[in-house]
Design a protein around this motif. Sequence first.
Motif, PDB file in Angstrom:
ATOM      1  N   SER A  48     -18.640   3.058  -0.232  1.00 16.01           N
ATOM      2  CA  SER A  48     -20.040   2.645  -0.075  1.00 16.01           C
ATOM      3  C   SER A  48     -20.161   1.172   0.340  1.00 16.01           C
ATOM      4  CB  SER A  48     -20.789   2.863  -1.398  1.00 16.01           C
ATOM      5  OG  SER A  48     -20.404   1.877  -2.343  1.00 16.01           O
ATOM      6  N   ILE A  49     -19.024   0.493   0.462  1.00 13.74           N
ATOM      7  CA  ILE A  49     -19.070  -0.940   0.775  1.00 13.74           C
ATOM      8  C   ILE A  49     -18.693  -1.151   2.243  1.00 13.74           C
ATOM      9  CG2 ILE A  49     -18.209  -3.239   0.141  1.00 13.74           C
ATOM     10  CD1 ILE A  49     -17.408  -2.046  -2.583  1.00 13.74           C
ATOM     11  N   PRO A  50     -19.591  -1.698   3.040  1.00 14.96           N
ATOM     12  CA  PRO A  50     -19.260  -1.876   4.459  1.00 14.96           C
ATOM     13  C   PRO A  50     -18.044  -2.791   4.646  1.00 14.96           C
ATOM     14  CG  PRO A  50     -21.375  -2.932   3.908  1.00 14.96           C
ATOM     15  CD  PRO A  50     -20.953  -2.159   2.714  1.00 14.96           C
ATOM     16  N   ASN A  51     -17.209  -2.433   5.590  1.00 15.09           N
ATOM     17  CA  ASN A  51     -15.988  -3.178   5.950  1.00 15.09           C
ATOM     18  C   ASN A  51     -14.841  -3.062   4.948  1.00 15.09           C
ATOM     19  OD1 ASN A  51     -17.175  -4.257   8.317  1.00 15.09           O
ATOM     20  ND2 ASN A  51     -18.173  -5.843   7.090  1.00 15.09           N
ATOM     21  N   PHE A  52     -15.052  -2.378   3.826  1.00 14.57           N
ATOM     22  CA  PHE A  52     -13.963  -2.229   2.854  1.00 14.57           C
ATOM     23  C   PHE A  52     -13.027  -1.119   3.313  1.00 14.57           C
ATOM     24  CE2 PHE A  52     -13.648  -3.702  -1.728  1.00 14.57           C
ATOM     25  CZ  PHE A  52     -14.171  -4.946  -1.475  1.00 14.57           C
ATOM     26  N   PRO A  53     -11.705  -1.361   3.224  1.00 21.04           N
ATOM     27  CA  PRO A  53     -10.784  -0.254   3.479  1.00 21.04           C
ATOM     28  C   PRO A  53     -10.883   0.749   2.324  1.00 21.04           C
ATOM     29  CG  PRO A  53      -9.624  -2.379   3.345  1.00 21.04           C
ATOM     30  CD  PRO A  53     -11.018  -2.601   2.862  1.00 21.04           C
ATOM     31  N   VAL A  54     -10.361   1.949   2.497  1.00 21.57           N
ATOM     32  CA  VAL A  54     -10.389   2.960   1.439  1.00 21.57           C
ATOM     33  C   VAL A  54      -8.954   3.225   1.017  1.00 21.57           C
ATOM     34  CG1 VAL A  54     -10.996   5.356   0.913  1.00 21.57           C
ATOM     35  CG2 VAL A  54     -12.544   3.958   2.282  1.00 21.57           C
ATOM     36  N   SER A  55      -8.709   3.205  -0.301  1.00 25.75           N
ATOM     37  CA  SER A  55      -7.312   3.280  -0.741  1.00 25.75           C
ATOM     38  C   SER A  55      -6.780   4.714  -0.743  1.00 25.75           C
ATOM     39  CB  SER A  55      -7.144   2.562  -2.078  1.00 25.75           C
ATOM     40  OG  SER A  55      -6.911   3.433  -3.112  1.00 25.75           O
ATOM     41  N   THR A  56      -5.478   4.862  -0.445  1.00 22.50           N
ATOM     42  CA  THR A  56      -4.911   6.202  -0.224  1.00 22.50           C
ATOM     43  C   THR A  56      -3.891   6.621  -1.276  1.00 22.50           C
ATOM     44  OG1 THR A  56      -3.079   5.318   1.087  1.00 22.50           O
ATOM     45  CG2 THR A  56      -5.071   5.922   2.296  1.00 22.50           C
ATOM     46  N   VAL A  57      -3.464   5.699  -2.139  1.00 20.47           N
ATOM     47  CA  VAL A  57      -2.371   6.023  -3.061  1.00 20.47           C
ATOM     48  C   VAL A  57      -2.876   6.683  -4.333  1.00 20.47           C
ATOM     49  CG1 VAL A  57      -0.302   5.101  -4.204  1.00 20.47           C
ATOM     50  CG2 VAL A  57      -1.294   3.910  -2.287  1.00 20.47           C
ATOM     51  N   GLU A  58      -2.147   7.685  -4.767  1.00 20.23           N
ATOM     52  CA  GLU A  58      -2.440   8.371  -6.027  1.00 20.23           C
ATOM     53  C   GLU A  58      -2.377   7.344  -7.159  1.00 20.23           C
ATOM     54  OE1 GLU A  58      -0.098  11.540  -8.634  1.00 20.23           O
ATOM     55  OE2 GLU A  58       0.439  11.487  -6.521  1.00 20.23           O
ATOM     56  N   GLY A  59      -3.329   7.386  -8.062  1.00 29.27           N
ATOM     57  CA  GLY A  59      -3.318   6.425  -9.176  1.00 29.27           C
ATOM     58  C   GLY A  59      -4.139   5.181  -8.886  1.00 29.27           C
TER      59      GLY A  59
END
Length: 271
Positions: A48-59
């Motif tokens: 929901s935050i513009p320009n923020f990457p989205v994390s992919t790692v489990e945990g």
Amino acid sequence: MLEQIDFTTKSIRDKTKNFIPEVGIILGTGLGGLVKEISVQFILPYESIPNFPVSTVEGHSGKLIFGSLGGKNVVAMQGRFHFYEGYTMQQITFPVRVMKALGVKTLCVSNASGGMNPAFSAGEIMIISDHINLFPTNPLIGKNINELGPRFPDMSEAYSKKYIQSALEIAKQNNIKVSTGVYAGLTGPCFETPAEYRYFWRMGADAVGMSTVPEVIVARHCGMDVFGISIITDLGVEGRVETVSHEEVQQIAREQEPKMTLIMRELVSKI
Ligand code: HPA
């Protein structure tokens, strides 16, 4: 970059009713439990935050949490970004720059690491006294943005001596065994070979991990004070190198969570 920081900061301010955090916290592997200690006021998923990457790692679940901890207004990153996920150094460190723009003056970071120091055992808590950047690059490479910080930032006290001292006192008062040591940060994602652990130990590092260094460089660049704490989840001690898996790292980190949570909470209250 400045426009992106500005846009993201404005969007966060809108969604958090102009909440001003003074302490930023980055919660590493399995250490998300500190969130339970925060009186939460706002939660923003990274999506929901513009320009923020989205994390992919489990945990690493991926939320920005606003609230109070130890009497301070804090913003905590639940889930961080790693170079091995394919993000650029600028993407990994973007949240730190946004924290600064929101008002953060002190950054507290935590991580899990492999210990090379023969005095360490698995589960040991290490207060980070300094770091060695073993990433093949640096988040400050490129045109310097003078509004953010100097071209050649000083790194002679990357981790604030004052906070190291406070953390040592807190640990002593609460009968928690802690050590201090140098953290070497590198890309991963593979864990190290025995020869690599030996090399890093001889080079002057006590522990090795896959994060923290980029964020700390950017935090120092923009004038924040930094406190760092690491949980030694496995050993890369010469002659005693164990096999290591992400699951084991998470489990040991979880076991040590209460101690690390206490140190962090008390430290934040003293900032
Ligand atoms: N090496 C690198 N990163 C790590 C380790 C390790 O042994 N343990 C936890 N994170």
